[in-house]
Scaffold this motif. Structure first.
Motif, PDB file in Angstrom:
ATOM      1  N   ARG A  84       0.815  -1.213   0.000  1.00 35.97           N
ATOM      2  CA  ARG A  84       0.000   0.000   0.000  1.00 35.97           C
ATOM      3  C   ARG A  84       0.853   1.269   0.000  1.00 35.97           C
ATOM      4  N   LEU A  85       2.110   1.131   0.439  1.00 31.41           N
ATOM      5  CA  LEU A  85       3.027   2.263   0.414  1.00 31.41           C
ATOM      6  C   LEU A  85       4.406   1.731   0.073  1.00 31.41           C
ATOM      7  N   ASP A  94       1.782   5.871  -2.914  1.00 30.17           N
ATOM      8  CA  ASP A  94       0.773   5.623  -1.887  1.00 30.17           C
ATOM      9  C   ASP A  94      -0.510   5.111  -2.538  1.00 30.17           C
ATOM     10  N   SER A  96      -2.702   3.488  -0.214  1.00 33.30           N
ATOM     11  CA  SER A  96      -3.192   2.986   1.067  1.00 33.30           C
ATOM     12  C   SER A  96      -4.652   3.297   1.355  1.00 33.30           C
ATOM     13  N   ALA A 100      -5.772   8.051  -1.861  1.00 28.97           N
ATOM     14  CA  ALA A 100      -4.309   8.031  -1.945  1.00 28.97           C
ATOM     15  C   ALA A 100      -3.838   8.826  -3.155  1.00 28.97           C
ATOM     16  N   ILE A 158      -1.170  10.254   4.073  1.00 27.82           N
ATOM     17  CA  ILE A 158      -1.043   8.800   4.096  1.00 27.82           C
ATOM     18  C   ILE A 158      -1.489   8.298   5.460  1.00 27.82           C
TER      19      ILE A 158
END
Length: 188
Positions: A84-85, A94, A96, A100, A158
């Motif tokens: 997710r990152l 990103d 996430s 994002a 984030i």
């Protein structure tokens, strides 16, 4: 992306959010809307005045749409494989959340700070040109990200709470890679 630091979502916490909290908030919003539309169905919650009825309709309608959409989006996000990152020598990617920002390179980054909202921790990354970040987003994402700009000064936020390892390793990766990028690209 060579030598990248990868962060996955903690499935347990994410499932709690998507399968418990989302439906509870959606259900509560539906209950409020039901009390406005059919007061006899929910007598104990029936609005007592025209103003209360209007508030019920607005809060129930907006809450049902928002929390329903967010729950579906969260559960869809959980089904996607992969990190997710990702933080690397050139920037970070990103994915996430539903809002994002995608790929951001270090040359766009002017700083970052942690933002605590209730029990959620967010890494807010300040960028040189927020409008260019917003321009590459879809309409719903752009609307929500504009709210982030008003609240925290940047569209790049984030969520760290649901990432494995928590905020510390993410901050360490940001500091390490941004410092390396800065030393490579500083005027000599």
């Amino acid at each position: 992306m060579t030598d990248a630091v990868v962060f996955e979502v903690s499935r347990g916490r994410a499932l709690l959010t998507g399968l418990v909290l989302g439906p509870l908030m959606t259900g509560g919003s539906v209950l409020i809307l039901t009390a406005a539309v059919n007061p006899a169905a929910v007598e104990w919650l029936a609005p007592g005045s025209a103003l209360t009825w209007l508030l019920y309709v607005v809060i129930g309608g907006v809450g049902t749409a928002f929390f329903g959409f967010a729950t579906v989006g969260w559960l869809t996000l959980l089904r996607k494989p992969g990190p997710r990152l990702v933080v690397d020598a050139e920037g970070f990617t990103d994915t996430s959340s539903g809002v994002a920002s995608g790929r951001t390179t270090w040359d766009q980054v002017t700083g970052w700070h942690l933002q605590h909202v209730q029990r959620q921790v967010n890494l807010c990354v300040t960028v040189q040109d927020p409008d260019s970040v917003l321009a590459r987003m879809g309409p719903v994402k752009r609307l929500l990200s504009r709210a982030n700009v008003k609240l925290v000064g940047t569209p790049v936020c984030i969520g760290l709470t649901n990432l494995r390892g928590g905020p510390e390793p993410v901050l360490a990766a940001f500091e390490q890679y941004h410092r390396q990028w800065s030393s490579r690209n500083s005027p000599r």
